[in-house]
Structure formats: C-alpha cells, structure tokens
Design a protein around this motif. Structure first.
Motif, PDB file in Angstrom:
ATOM      1  N   VAL A 220      42.772  40.525  28.172  1.00  0.00           N
ATOM      2  CA  VAL A 220      43.454  39.497  28.064  1.00  0.00           C
ATOM      3  C   VAL A 220      44.973  39.653  27.463  1.00  0.00           C
ATOM      4  CG1 VAL A 220      43.676  37.113  26.719  1.00  0.00           C
ATOM      5  CG2 VAL A 220      41.521  38.185  27.332  1.00  0.00           C
ATOM      6  N   ALA A 221      45.142  40.694  26.646  1.00  0.00           N
ATOM      7  CA  ALA A 221      46.171  41.066  26.048  1.00  0.00           C
ATOM      8  C   ALA A 221      47.356  41.512  27.185  1.00  0.00           C
ATOM      9  CB  ALA A 221      46.355  42.160  24.807  1.00  0.00           C
ATOM     10  N   LEU A 222      46.602  42.392  28.040  1.00  0.00           N
ATOM     11  CA  LEU A 222      47.586  42.930  29.207  1.00  0.00           C
ATOM     12  C   LEU A 222      47.923  41.798  30.145  1.00  0.00           C
ATOM     13  CD1 LEU A 222      48.502  45.438  30.794  1.00  0.00           C
ATOM     14  CD2 LEU A 222      46.112  45.432  32.225  1.00  0.00           C
ATOM     15  N   ALA A 223      47.170  40.868  30.414  1.00  0.00           N
ATOM     16  CA  ALA A 223      47.459  39.623  31.295  1.00  0.00           C
ATOM     17  C   ALA A 223      48.430  38.982  30.484  1.00  0.00           C
ATOM     18  CB  ALA A 223      46.066  38.816  31.580  1.00  0.00           C
ATOM     19  N   VAL A 224      48.361  38.663  28.934  1.00  0.00           N
ATOM     20  CA  VAL A 224      49.483  38.029  28.577  1.00  0.00           C
ATOM     21  C   VAL A 224      50.850  38.594  28.776  1.00  0.00           C
ATOM     22  CG1 VAL A 224      50.292  37.159  26.233  1.00  0.00           C
ATOM     23  CG2 VAL A 224      48.014  36.845  26.920  1.00  0.00           C
ATOM     24  N   PHE A 225      50.892  39.925  28.698  1.00  0.00           N
ATOM     25  CA  PHE A 225      52.131  40.605  28.540  1.00  0.00           C
ATOM     26  C   PHE A 225      52.642  40.459  30.148  1.00  0.00           C
ATOM     27  CE2 PHE A 225      53.117  43.722  24.915  1.00  0.00           C
ATOM     28  CZ  PHE A 225      52.643  42.688  24.185  1.00  0.00           C
ATOM     29  N   ARG A 226      51.846  40.645  30.941  1.00  0.00           N
ATOM     30  CA  ARG A 226      52.297  40.659  32.278  1.00  0.00           C
ATOM     31  C   ARG A 226      52.790  39.146  32.791  1.00  0.00           C
ATOM     32  NH1 ARG A 226      47.448  44.440  35.250  1.00  0.00           N
ATOM     33  NH2 ARG A 226      48.569  46.178  35.020  1.00  0.00           N
ATOM     34  N   SER A 227      52.223  38.047  32.262  1.00  0.00           N
ATOM     35  CA  SER A 227      52.710  36.832  32.413  1.00  0.00           C
ATOM     36  C   SER A 227      54.193  36.643  31.870  1.00  0.00           C
ATOM     37  CB  SER A 227      51.755  35.859  31.721  1.00  0.00           C
ATOM     38  OG  SER A 227      51.780  35.619  30.088  1.00  0.00           O
ATOM     39  N   HIS A 228      54.813  37.347  30.832  1.00  0.00           N
ATOM     40  CA  HIS A 228      56.017  37.099  30.512  1.00  0.00           C
ATOM     41  C   HIS A 228      56.732  38.014  30.589  1.00  0.00           C
ATOM     42  CE1 HIS A 228      54.859  33.821  28.222  1.00  0.00           C
ATOM     43  NE2 HIS A 228      53.796  34.247  27.664  1.00  0.00           N
ATOM     44  N   LEU A 229      56.330  39.479  31.139  1.00  0.00           N
ATOM     45  CA  LEU A 229      57.182  40.650  31.271  1.00  0.00           C
ATOM     46  C   LEU A 229      57.196  40.810  32.747  1.00  0.00           C
ATOM     47  CD1 LEU A 229      56.398  41.753  27.808  1.00  0.00           C
ATOM     48  CD2 LEU A 229      58.503  41.725  28.387  1.00  0.00           C
ATOM     49  N   SER A 230      58.175  42.073  33.149  1.00  0.00           N
ATOM     50  CA  SER A 230      57.909  42.050  34.490  1.00  0.00           C
ATOM     51  C   SER A 230      56.764  43.451  34.754  1.00  0.00           C
ATOM     52  CB  SER A 230      59.250  42.955  34.963  1.00  0.00           C
ATOM     53  OG  SER A 230      59.521  44.177  33.952  1.00  0.00           O
ATOM     54  N   ASP A 231      56.518  44.158  33.655  1.00  0.00           N
ATOM     55  CA  ASP A 231      55.270  45.140  33.944  1.00  0.00           C
ATOM     56  C   ASP A 231      54.728  45.083  32.501  1.00  0.00           C
ATOM     57  OD1 ASP A 231      53.883  47.346  35.327  1.00  0.00           O
ATOM     58  OD2 ASP A 231      55.227  48.859  34.426  1.00  0.00           O
ATOM     59  N   ALA A 232      53.515  45.622  32.672  1.00  0.00           N
ATOM     60  CA  ALA A 232      52.825  45.958  31.437  1.00  0.00           C
ATOM     61  C   ALA A 232      51.706  46.918  31.695  1.00  0.00           C
ATOM     62  CB  ALA A 232      52.092  44.672  30.975  1.00  0.00           C
ATOM     63  N   ARG A 233      51.248  47.724  30.692  1.00  0.00           N
ATOM     64  CA  ARG A 233      50.045  48.743  31.082  1.00  0.00           C
ATOM     65  C   ARG A 233      49.396  48.931  29.506  1.00  0.00           C
ATOM     66  NH1 ARG A 233      54.857  51.543  30.102  1.00  0.00           N
ATOM     67  NH2 ARG A 233      54.600  53.378  29.059  1.00  0.00           N
ATOM     68  N   ILE A 234      48.266  49.490  29.707  1.00  0.00           N
ATOM     69  CA  ILE A 234      47.301  49.862  28.470  1.00  0.00           C
ATOM     70  C   ILE A 234      47.482  51.244  28.279  1.00  0.00           C
ATOM     71  CG2 ILE A 234      45.253  49.860  27.739  1.00  0.00           C
ATOM     72  CD1 ILE A 234      46.084  47.025  27.269  1.00  0.00           C
ATOM     73  N   VAL A 235      47.628  51.721  27.018  1.00  0.00           N
ATOM     74  CA  VAL A 235      47.562  53.060  26.984  1.00  0.00           C
ATOM     75  C   VAL A 235      46.508  53.231  25.527  1.00  0.00           C
ATOM     76  CG1 VAL A 235      48.653  55.235  26.064  1.00  0.00           C
ATOM     77  CG2 VAL A 235      49.575  53.546  27.434  1.00  0.00           C
ATOM     78  N   GLU A 236      45.423  54.218  25.888  1.00  0.00           N
ATOM     79  CA  GLU A 236      44.491  54.422  24.763  1.00  0.00           C
ATOM     80  C   GLU A 236      44.098  55.932  24.717  1.00  0.00           C
ATOM     81  OE1 GLU A 236      40.523  52.956  26.281  1.00  0.00           O
ATOM     82  OE2 GLU A 236      41.632  52.676  28.155  1.00  0.00           O
ATOM     83  N   ASP A 237      43.699  55.993  23.372  1.00  0.00           N
ATOM     84  CA  ASP A 237      42.944  57.311  23.151  1.00  0.00           C
ATOM     85  C   ASP A 237      41.666  57.203  22.256  1.00  0.00           C
ATOM     86  OD1 ASP A 237      43.638  56.520  20.408  1.00  0.00           O
ATOM     87  OD2 ASP A 237      45.106  58.011  19.991  1.00  0.00           O
ATOM     88  N   ASP A 238      41.134  58.125  21.509  1.00  0.00           N
ATOM     89  CA  ASP A 238      39.846  57.628  21.122  1.00  0.00           C
ATOM     90  C   ASP A 238      39.833  56.901  20.050  1.00  0.00           C
ATOM     91  OD1 ASP A 238      38.685  59.680  22.963  1.00  0.00           O
ATOM     92  OD2 ASP A 238      38.740  61.306  21.551  1.00  0.00           O
ATOM     93  N   ASP A 239      40.811  56.602  19.471  1.00  0.00           N
ATOM     94  CA  ASP A 239      40.932  55.733  18.120  1.00  0.00           C
ATOM     95  C   ASP A 239      41.695  54.252  18.401  1.00  0.00           C
ATOM     96  OD1 ASP A 239      39.486  57.637  16.584  1.00  0.00           O
ATOM     97  OD2 ASP A 239      41.567  58.683  16.438  1.00  0.00           O
ATOM     98  N   SER A 240      42.476  54.356  19.263  1.00  0.00           N
ATOM     99  CA  SER A 240      43.365  52.948  19.445  1.00  0.00           C
ATOM    100  C   SER A 240      43.746  52.792  20.887  1.00  0.00           C
ATOM    101  CB  SER A 240      44.728  53.146  18.688  1.00  0.00           C
ATOM    102  OG  SER A 240      45.637  52.529  18.552  1.00  0.00           O
ATOM    103  N   ILE A 241      44.167  51.520  21.187  1.00  0.00           N
ATOM    104  CA  ILE A 241      44.631  50.867  22.083  1.00  0.00           C
ATOM    105  C   ILE A 241      45.882  50.106  22.041  1.00  0.00           C
ATOM    106  CG2 ILE A 241      43.978  49.238  24.194  1.00  0.00           C
ATOM    107  CD1 ILE A 241      41.071  49.687  23.690  1.00  0.00           C
ATOM    108  N   VAL A 242      46.838  50.421  22.715  1.00  0.00           N
ATOM    109  CA  VAL A 242      48.281  50.053  22.967  1.00  0.00           C
ATOM    110  C   VAL A 242      48.727  49.147  24.123  1.00  0.00           C
ATOM    111  CG1 VAL A 242      50.636  50.384  22.607  1.00  0.00           C
ATOM    112  CG2 VAL A 242      48.981  51.394  21.259  1.00  0.00           C
ATOM    113  N   VAL A 243      48.814  48.080  24.181  1.00  0.00           N
ATOM    114  CA  VAL A 243      49.345  47.259  25.229  1.00  0.00           C
ATOM    115  C   VAL A 243      51.095  47.487  25.210  1.00  0.00           C
ATOM    116  CG1 VAL A 243      49.485  45.049  24.203  1.00  0.00           C
ATOM    117  CG2 VAL A 243      49.696  45.323  26.781  1.00  0.00           C
TER     118      VAL A 243
END
Length: 264
Positions: A220-243
């Motif tokens: 959902v966070a990714l979809a929210v970012f994509r609705s307002h910005l030209s591009d969005a992606r998710i980056v993650e490791d074993d402990d955290s997720i960043v949009v």
C-alpha cells in the motif's frame, strides 16, 4: 566462586537481555548514588538510551532526551539508501526527525545542507543538540518556503504503527516515547499519505523521498508513493523495509543493491 555482579543481576531480573553490556555502559556514565539512580530507572523499564542520554546510531553518539523517540538500528537502511542519491551541497530534510539521528548520519557521510522538523517540542529541543536548523510544527508547515523545489532528499521516518496496535508494543516504547512518534493512524499509513502528497512541491526535479514501513504495509505504501510521484520502489534487508519515491525530472544517481539488500 565470586558472587554475580549486583547490577548485572538486577538488570537481568528486570528482563534486560544484554545485562552485562548495559551494566558496563551505566558504570561508564556514573558512579555512586548517581549510578544507583540510573540502574533504578533502567530496572523500572525506562529505555537504556533515555537513561544514558544518548544512543549509538551509524557510528555516531546521538543525544536522546527522556520521552523522545529512540533511533532504531534497523532504520540505518534508510540512511544507506539516501547517501548514494546525494551530492555535496544538496539540500536534505529530515522530517519527523525525532532526535535528528537520520539527518546527522547522512551529514556525517556527505556534506549536505541539512534541515529537520518535528511536531513534538521535546523532540525539537533534543534534535537541536544534534543537528542545526530544526523547525517545530506539523510536517512541512514550519519548513522555510525558500526550500520549496530545492530539496534533493526527504528522510521521512514517519510513525507507522496502527493506532490499535500501540498497546501491543513493548513498554519501553509505548510508555516512554511520545505517542505522536508512534501512532500512524488506523492502518499506520496516515502520515505517510500526507508526506507523499506534499513532497512533490518541496522536492527538486529528480529528488527523492524515503520512508520506513512494515512488510504488511509495503504494497500500500508503494502504491501511495506511485500515486503522487513519477516513480517508486521498495528496498529491503533482513531488518527493515524502505519505500523510495522519486519526483519527475533529471534522474539522480542510482546505487546497486548492497549485499543482503533487495529491491522491488
């Protein structure tokens, strides 16, 4: 056979997993009656960082005042992803800054023009001990209008715990950290939606906004970012997720994924 260290024993009985390490840090911070007071505060459940008055974050010792959100080690992924997107002299805004740890960690690696903002007065006072140019107010409201369209990176470690789940958090967080730093609204994404909607007006062309989220919330966070910005992606490791959302314009530098980091 010697008796167990009484401070270690007290901390262990209170449920401190790293009792030996904490005892060492407390002894380094104080002695005598002052040490006794610090140990009592920790045994009573206060976060170690509030008791010591500082937290280690990305190689820095960051001042942490009572009541202020304690920077989490997992949020270092957000810092790691921001640094390759920046050039010397770029403008960075640490939004919902808490102690200002994220901005401080970025500025320690690359010389940027750092600004920070938080709605909580205690957090603003604390952040001003760690970084310059900290503003008090709701999200972008206190940020100088001269920064509109100039910000290369917005670090937005917004609160993302759903309101009803705050009661399930560890006592160290729910009882000793300011609620506004934890409460993300009904689904945990209320503040993130506001940031995504307002960020394009503040970002420079090709600028980026980065925010931590949870695995359940990530789609959902990714979809929210994509609705307002030209591009969005998710980056993650074993402990955290960043949009990461990007404003249309001249693309900034992109980094390859570090070991243990996935992009989607």
């Amino acid at each position: 056979m010697t008796d167990e260290d009484p401070i270690v024993a007290a901390l262990r009985a209170a449920g401190c997993v790293f009792a030996e390490d904490e005892a060492r840090l407390l002894r380094e911070a104080a002695s005598g009656d002052e040490l006794t007071t610090l140990v009592r505060r920790r045994v009573d459940g206060q976060p170690l960082e509030h008791v010591l008055g500082w937290a280690g974050f990305r190689g820095l010792r960051v001042a942490v005042d009572p009541g202020v959100f304690v920077p989490r080690h997992r949020t270092g992924l957000l810092v790691d992803q921001a640094i390759p997107l920046l050039s010397p002299g770029d403008v960075v805004l640490d939004l919902c800054c808490g102690t200002g740890a994220l901005g401080a960690a970025v500025a320690a690696k690359i010389p940027v023009e750092l600004h920070a903002a938080d709605i909580d007065p205690a957090s603003v006072a604390c952040a001003r001990r760690n970084v310059p140019r900290v503003y008090e107010g709701d999200l972008f409201e206190p940020v100088p209008t001269a920064l509109r369209g100039r910000i290369a990176v917005i670090l937005a470690n917004v609160p993302y715990v759903p309101t009803e789940e705050i009661a399930l958090m560890p006592p160290e967080a729910r009882e000793y950290e300011v609620r506004v730093a934890l409460d993300g609204g009904d689904d945990g994404l209320t503040v993130l939606r506001r940031v995504a909607a307002e960020a394009p007006g503040w970002l420079a062309p090709g600028g980026h906004v980065l925010s931590e989220t949870s695995g359940r919330q990530a789609p959902v966070a990714l979809a929210v970012f994509r609705s307002h910005l030209s591009d969005a992606r998710i980056v993650e490791d074993d402990d955290s997720i960043v949009v990461i959302g990007t404003k249309q314009g001249r693309p900034g530098p992109k980094s390859g994924a570090a070991p243990g980091v996935k992009t989607r």
